[in-house]
Design a protein around this motif. Structure first.
Motif, short mmCIF file in Angstrom:
data_model
loop_
_atom_site.label_atom_id
_atom_site.label_comp_id
_atom_site.label_asym_id
_atom_site.label_seq_id
_atom_site.Cartn_x
_atom_site.Cartn_y
_atom_site.Cartn_z
N HIS A 118 0.81 -1.22 0.00
CA HIS A 118 0.00 0.00 0.00
C HIS A 118 0.84 1.28 0.00
O HIS A 118 0.31 2.37 0.19
N ARG A 119 2.14 1.12 -0.25
CA ARG A 119 3.01 2.29 -0.36
C ARG A 119 3.03 2.78 -1.82
O ARG A 119 2.69 2.04 -2.74
N TYR A 120 3.47 4.02 -2.00
CA TYR A 120 3.48 4.64 -3.33
C TYR A 120 4.91 4.76 -3.85
O TYR A 120 5.88 4.70 -3.07
N PRO A 121 5.09 4.91 -5.17
CA PRO A 121 6.44 4.90 -5.76
C PRO A 121 7.43 5.85 -5.11
O PRO A 121 8.60 5.52 -4.96
N ASN A 122 6.97 7.04 -4.68
CA ASN A 122 7.91 8.00 -4.08
C ASN A 122 8.41 7.55 -2.71
O ASN A 122 9.37 8.11 -2.18
N GLU A 123 7.80 6.50 -2.15
CA GLU A 123 8.22 5.98 -0.86
C GLU A 123 9.24 4.86 -0.99
O GLU A 123 9.71 4.31 0.02
N PHE A 124 9.61 4.52 -2.23
CA PHE A 124 10.57 3.44 -2.47
C PHE A 124 11.87 3.99 -3.04
O PHE A 124 11.91 5.06 -3.65
N SER A 125 12.94 3.22 -2.87
CA SER A 125 14.20 3.55 -3.52
C SER A 125 14.13 3.14 -4.99
O SER A 125 13.18 2.47 -5.42
N GLY A 126 15.13 3.54 -5.79
CA GLY A 126 15.13 3.20 -7.21
C GLY A 126 15.12 1.70 -7.45
O GLY A 126 14.40 1.19 -8.30
N GLY A 127 15.93 0.97 -6.67
CA GLY A 127 15.96 -0.47 -6.82
C GLY A 127 14.64 -1.12 -6.45
O GLY A 127 14.19 -2.08 -7.09
N GLN A 128 14.01 -0.61 -5.40
CA GLN A 128 12.70 -1.15 -4.99
C GLN A 128 11.64 -0.87 -6.04
O GLN A 128 10.78 -1.71 -6.32
N ARG A 129 11.70 0.33 -6.64
CA ARG A 129 10.74 0.65 -7.70
C ARG A 129 10.92 -0.30 -8.89
O ARG A 129 9.93 -0.73 -9.50
N GLN A 130 12.17 -0.62 -9.23
CA GLN A 130 12.38 -1.54 -10.34
C GLN A 130 11.88 -2.93 -9.99
O GLN A 130 11.39 -3.65 -10.88
N ARG A 131 11.95 -3.32 -8.74
CA ARG A 131 11.40 -4.61 -8.33
C ARG A 131 9.87 -4.63 -8.52
O ARG A 131 9.30 -5.65 -8.88
N ILE A 132 9.24 -3.48 -8.26
CA ILE A 132 7.80 -3.40 -8.51
C ILE A 132 7.52 -3.57 -10.00
O ILE A 132 6.58 -4.26 -10.41
N GLY A 133 8.36 -2.93 -10.84
CA GLY A 133 8.20 -3.09 -12.28
C GLY A 133 8.37 -4.53 -12.73
O GLY A 133 7.65 -5.01 -13.62
N ILE A 134 9.30 -5.23 -12.11
CA ILE A 134 9.51 -6.65 -12.43
C ILE A 134 8.31 -7.46 -11.99
O ILE A 134 7.82 -8.35 -12.72
N ALA A 135 7.80 -7.19 -10.78
CA ALA A 135 6.62 -7.90 -10.29
C ALA A 135 5.42 -7.68 -11.22
O ALA A 135 4.65 -8.61 -11.50
N ARG A 136 5.25 -6.44 -11.70
CA ARG A 136 4.16 -6.15 -12.63
C ARG A 136 4.33 -6.95 -13.92
O ARG A 136 3.36 -7.48 -14.47
N ALA A 137 5.57 -7.05 -14.41
CA ALA A 137 5.82 -7.82 -15.64
C ALA A 137 5.51 -9.29 -15.45
O ALA A 137 5.12 -9.98 -16.41
N LEU A 138 5.64 -9.79 -14.22
CA LEU A 138 5.40 -11.21 -13.95
C LEU A 138 3.94 -11.53 -13.61
O LEU A 138 3.59 -12.70 -13.47
N ALA A 139 3.14 -10.50 -13.46
CA ALA A 139 1.76 -10.70 -12.99
C ALA A 139 0.95 -11.60 -13.90
O ALA A 139 0.01 -12.27 -13.44
N LEU A 140 1.27 -11.63 -15.18
CA LEU A 140 0.51 -12.44 -16.14
C LEU A 140 1.20 -13.77 -16.46
O LEU A 140 0.84 -14.44 -17.41
N ASP A 141 2.22 -14.13 -15.66
CA ASP A 141 2.97 -15.37 -15.89
C ASP A 141 3.50 -15.45 -17.32
O ASP A 141 3.21 -16.39 -18.05
N PRO A 142 4.30 -14.49 -17.75
CA PRO A 142 4.77 -14.48 -19.14
C PRO A 142 5.82 -15.55 -19.40
O PRO A 142 6.50 -16.03 -18.47
N ASP A 143 5.98 -15.89 -20.66
CA ASP A 143 7.07 -16.78 -21.08
C ASP A 143 8.32 -15.98 -21.40
O ASP A 143 9.44 -16.44 -21.19
N LEU A 144 8.13 -14.76 -21.95
CA LEU A 144 9.24 -13.92 -22.37
C LEU A 144 9.11 -12.54 -21.74
O LEU A 144 8.03 -11.94 -21.78
N VAL A 145 10.22 -12.06 -21.18
CA VAL A 145 10.26 -10.70 -20.65
C VAL A 145 11.37 -9.95 -21.38
O VAL A 145 12.53 -10.39 -21.40
N VAL A 146 11.02 -8.83 -22.00
CA VAL A 146 11.99 -7.97 -22.67
C VAL A 146 12.42 -6.91 -21.67
O VAL A 146 11.59 -6.14 -21.16
N CYS A 147 13.70 -6.88 -21.36
CA CYS A 147 14.25 -5.93 -20.39
C CYS A 147 15.06 -4.88 -21.14
O CYS A 147 16.12 -5.18 -21.70
#
Length: 342
Positions: free
Chosen positions: A156-185
């Motif tokens: 329930h925290r917002y992006p400005n409350e996270f560090s850069g690395g933590q924000r990128q982890r959120i981006g990775i989690a979002r990319a995995l939300a649909l159980d993809p086979d391929l992730v383009v980074c």
């Protein structure tokens, strides 16, 4: 993994992604820019392909083609045996679940007015049947936060409350939300400090092992590419100029352009001292609106001869010790193992 549209029985030993002869241009006439010119790549299931090259070489355009955001002018793209550009309606929607993206800037790619939970669950607004029900979604968000090394209390925290690395982890989690086979980074750690880069790379590597996800990893940082990739593709002005297993490309580059890139990488011997003398390329990268004839690297290559200006270079292939995919270079005079043109 969530199954996508049925293909004609692809075998497990076939590549997940095959790109053959893909060309993509923008504009027309004298202002026609060829971003991709006959690009071939192949990505095995559960592997990581590193894609490297200077700015303007076509990496990001290729990423957009792989994501189905740009239709190639020529050539073919096969994903798990299926041509994604031939899909429509529900089949296309199902395919889009299987290919996801991690963006370069972890702050710009996240809506500052959405909580971490809302950001991670955002893909489910379109793909409503993936995680049905509020209870199931909350559980899945907790699982995804744990997967990328964040606490469930961070939901329930917002992006400005996270560090850069933590924000990128959120981006990775979002990319995995649909159980993809391929992730383009696309340059996923370039905006992060070095220590944070290592943490995010370790998260990506761990997820590949645990989930079997496949990556196309775009970066200009060679040390990052070497750390995470199984195979490397080097691009120059819209062409693939070298491709092979990561260690082979780094240890025994075959194309003079790759040799120059590798020489600039800060790699040290255990006993100290630089591994290679840095090779200074002459001149600037030619304009993509005015690509040199023959070999497009010839204007910067000390090995260039008259033939290089008059003839397009062939693909020179060298077998590998393990009998795997050959190590290739697009060059009239490819470097032999252990040689240099410096």
């Amino acid at each position: 993994m969530t199954p996508g549209p049925a293909a004609e029985g692809p075998r497990e030993d076939t590549p997940l992604l095959e790109v053959r002869g893909v060309t993509k241009a923008f504009g027309s006439g004298r202002r026609r820019l060829t971003a991709l010119d006959g690009v071939d790549i192949e990505v095995g299931r559960g592997t990581t392909l590193g894609l490297v090259g200077e700015s303007g070489c076509g990496k990001s355009t290729l990423a957009r083609v792989l994501l189905g955001l740009e239709r190639p002018d020529a050539g073919t793209v096969r994903f798990d045996g299926t041509d994604p550009f031939a899909l429509r309606g529900k089949e296309l929607l199902a395919w889009r679940r299987r290919v996801q993206m991690v963006f370069q800037d972890p702050f710009a790619s996240l809506n500052a007015r959405m909580s971490a939970a809302d950001l991670i669950g955002e893909p489910w607004r379109t793909h409503r049947d993936v995680v049905p029900g509020a209870g199931a979604r909350e559980k899945r968000i907790r699982e995804l936060l744990d997967l990328v090394g964040l606490r469930t209390g961070d939901a329930h925290r917002y992006p400005n409350e996270f560090s850069g690395g933590q924000r990128q982890r959120i981006g990775i989690a979002r990319a995995l939300a649909l159980d993809p086979d391929l992730v383009v980074c696309d340059e996923p750690v370039s905006a992060l400090d070095l220590s944070v880069q290592a943490q995010v790379l370790n998260v990506l590597s761990d997820l590949r092992t645990r989930l079997g996800v496949t990556y196309v990893f775009i970066s200009h940082d060679l040390s990052v590419v070497r750390h995470i990739s199984d195979r490397v593709t080097v691009m120059y002005l819209g062409k693939v100029v070298e491709h092979g297993a990561t260690d082979e490309v780094f240890e025994t580059p075959r194309h003079p352009y790759t040799e120059a890139l590798m020489s600039a990488a800060p790699v040290l011997h255990p006993g100290g001292g630089s591994r290679r003398e840095e090779i200074q390329l002459r001149g600037e990268v030619p304009s993509p609106f005015d690509i040199p004839s023959g070999c497009r690297f010839r204007t910067r290559c000390p090995r260039a001869e008259e033939r290089c200006a008059n003839e397009a270079p062939p693909v020179a292939a060298r077998g590998t010790a393990d009998g795997g995919e050959p190590h290739t270079a697009l060059c009239h005079f490819p470097l032999a193992a252990g040689s240099s043109w410096a």
